[in-house]
Design an enzyme around this catalytic site. Structure first.
Site, short mmCIF file in Angstrom:
data_model
loop_
_atom_site.label_atom_id
_atom_site.label_comp_id
_atom_site.label_asym_id
_atom_site.label_seq_id
_atom_site.Cartn_x
_atom_site.Cartn_y
_atom_site.Cartn_z
N ARG A 113 -5.67 -3.27 5.54
CA ARG A 113 -5.73 -2.95 4.10
C ARG A 113 -6.84 -3.80 3.50
O ARG A 113 -6.77 -5.03 3.54
CB ARG A 113 -4.40 -3.22 3.41
CG ARG A 113 -4.51 -3.15 1.91
CD ARG A 113 -3.20 -3.03 1.18
NE ARG A 113 -2.63 -1.71 1.31
CZ ARG A 113 -1.70 -1.20 0.51
NH1 ARG A 113 -1.22 -1.94 -0.48
NH2 ARG A 113 -1.23 0.00 0.67
N HIS A 140 -6.72 6.45 1.53
CA HIS A 140 -5.37 5.99 1.88
C HIS A 140 -4.74 7.08 2.75
O HIS A 140 -3.84 7.81 2.33
CB HIS A 140 -4.58 5.77 0.59
CG HIS A 140 -3.37 4.91 0.76
ND1 HIS A 140 -3.01 4.33 1.95
CD2 HIS A 140 -2.41 4.52 -0.15
CE1 HIS A 140 -1.89 3.63 1.78
NE2 HIS A 140 -1.51 3.74 0.53
N GLN A 143 -0.87 7.47 3.32
CA GLN A 143 -0.20 7.94 2.11
C GLN A 143 -0.28 9.47 2.03
O GLN A 143 0.72 10.16 1.84
CB GLN A 143 -0.87 7.31 0.88
CG GLN A 143 -0.25 7.73 -0.44
CD GLN A 143 1.15 7.17 -0.62
OE1 GLN A 143 1.35 5.97 -0.49
NE2 GLN A 143 2.11 8.01 -0.91
N ASP A 246 -1.21 8.48 -9.95
CA ASP A 246 -1.39 7.14 -9.36
C ASP A 246 -1.74 6.21 -10.52
O ASP A 246 -2.06 6.67 -11.63
CB ASP A 246 -2.52 7.21 -8.31
CG ASP A 246 -2.80 5.88 -7.60
OD1 ASP A 246 -1.97 4.95 -7.70
OD2 ASP A 246 -3.86 5.76 -6.95
N ARG A 314 6.79 7.68 4.37
CA ARG A 314 5.75 6.81 4.91
C ARG A 314 6.19 6.28 6.28
O ARG A 314 5.43 6.26 7.24
CB ARG A 314 5.46 5.62 3.96
CG ARG A 314 4.81 5.98 2.63
CD ARG A 314 3.37 6.40 2.81
NE ARG A 314 2.57 5.38 3.48
CZ ARG A 314 1.99 4.33 2.87
NH1 ARG A 314 2.08 4.20 1.56
NH2 ARG A 314 1.28 3.46 3.54
N1 CP Z 1 1.82 3.45 -1.78
C1 CP Z 1 1.53 2.27 -1.18
O1 CP Z 1 0.64 2.19 -0.32
O2 CP Z 1 2.29 1.25 -1.59
P1 CP Z 1 2.02 -0.29 -1.27
O3 CP Z 1 0.76 -0.67 -2.01
O4 CP Z 1 3.23 -1.00 -1.80
O5 CP Z 1 1.85 -0.46 0.20
N1 NVA Z 2 -4.91 3.49 -6.19
C1 NVA Z 2 -3.92 2.47 -5.90
C2 NVA Z 2 -3.01 2.93 -4.82
C3 NVA Z 2 -1.90 2.00 -4.48
C4 NVA Z 2 -1.05 2.47 -3.34
C5 NVA Z 2 -4.62 1.18 -5.53
O1 NVA Z 2 -5.62 1.24 -4.80
O2 NVA Z 2 -4.20 0.12 -5.98
#
Ligand code: CP
Ligand code: NVA
Length: 328
Positions: A113, A140, A143, A246, A314
């Site tokens: 990440r 992502h 997701q 989002d 997920r």
């Molecule tokens: N949706 C998602 O990726 O959540 P987190 O940021 O909590 O991992």
């Molecule tokens: N767009 C958001 C998604 C979180 C899962 C971010 O990048 O913070």
């Protein structure tokens, strides 16, 4: 499947459907032990990744991604190691290349990440172990796989939502309302690959990148679907079976919070907006949600909200991805 999962763009529709079929099996196999039927059950995945270790390198916070991957590895008989930003400190304490080469000697796969998408690409290039993108500023993929799996599930079996009967992925419309960034990009790629209609409603200047949009529109067209962009939330949700949103301020954009809240204020998913979509449209959010900003309590907590089914999936989808990438 390729060695890595960096973007949905790299997957074929067949590979996505194979992930979904395996996910079905994995979900059912978890139901059986709960009912006391695990012994001798032919789809027992509890040792599928025995002896394998997953490293989770996270440069941003996480609940769903971290926990679902860790629990997933455990349920498949493997192990995981979480490496927080301070531990690896990619690119500062050591280069991505040296970190990846070292980890490849210890572990079997990496979830990364990060901020910059190019870090994921570089990590995948230099790592001998498969690399899974656990969110970058651009995409992502895990997701979006879980999201489309959830939609498929809701529309294809008796789900307590009788009006959905008879609809399939091919004839539904997903409306994404909000920032055209990582989650939106991955949804665009996935919808295009699977032939799902998608409307994006985003303020001017916050639309998905032109290249992503163009690629997705062309591919969707070939797959019998359409992808449309609007700068108005009401236009985007008109005719929609699913409304997805989002956060307005993604991780790393905290300094822009005030200006973003002003720019996105007409893109809130509230009851008024929901009334403009198809009756009983499903409500989705990748979470974490900023309640009262991009979505109101009465919508996220409504009977048509499937945000926690989406979150649960997920786990199931990522287990399928892990088996596809790591299973022998
Ligand atoms: N949706 C998602 O990726 O959540 P987190 O940021 O909590 O991992
Ligand atoms: N767009 C958001 C998604 C979180 C899962 C971010 O990048 O913070």
């Amino acid at each position: 499947m390729k060695k890595d999962l960096i973007s949905i763009k790299d997957l074929s529709s067949q590979e996505i459907n194979e992930v979904f079929s395996l996910t079905d099996k994995l979900k059912k196999s978890r139901d059986c032990p709960r009912r006391g039927l695990s012994l001798g059950f032919k789809n027992d995945f509890s040792k599928a990744l025995k002896g394998k270790t997953l490293a989770l390198i996270f440069q941003k916070p996480s609940n769903r991604t971290r926990v679902s991957f860790e629990v997933g590895m455990y349920q498949l008989g493997g192990n995981s190691i979480y490496l927080s930003p301070g531990e690896i400190n990619l690119g500062v304490r050591e280069s991505i290349k040296d970190a990846a080469k070292t980890l490849s000697r210890f572990i079997d796969a990496i979830v990364l990440r990060t901020f910059e998408h190019k870090d994921c690409l570089e990590m995948a290039k230099v790592s001998d172990a498969p690399v899974i993108n656990g969110l970058s500023d651009f995409s992502h993929p895990c997701q979006a796989l879980a999201d489309l799996y959830t939609i498929k599930e809701k529309f294809s079996r008796p789900s307590g939502i009788p009006q959905k009967a008879g609809k399939s992925l091919k004839n539904i419309t997903l409306a994404y309302v909000g920032d055209g960034n990582n989650v939106c990009n991955s949804l665009l790629f996935t919808c295009a690959k699977l032939g799902v209609n998608m409307n994006v409603g985003a303020p001017k200047g916050y639309e998905p990148e032109e290249t992503v949009l163009k690629y997705s529109q062309e591919l969707a067209g070939k797959n019998g679907a359409s992808i449309k962009l609007f700068n108005n939330a009401f236009d985007a949700v008109s005719g929609a079976d699913v409304i997805y949103t989002d956060v307005w301020v993604s991780m790393g954009q905290e300094e822009e919070a005030n200006i973003r809240k002003e720019i996105f204020k007409d893109f809130q998913v509230n009851l008024d907006l929901v009334k403009s979509a198809n009756k009983n449209a499903l409500i989705m959010h990748c979470l974490p949600a900023h309640r009262g900003e991009e979505i109101t309590d009465d919508v996220i907590d409504s009977k048509n909200s499937i945000v926690f089914d989406q979150a649960e999936n997920r786990l199931h989808v990522e287990k399928a991805v892990l088996i596809k990438l790591l299973g022998s």
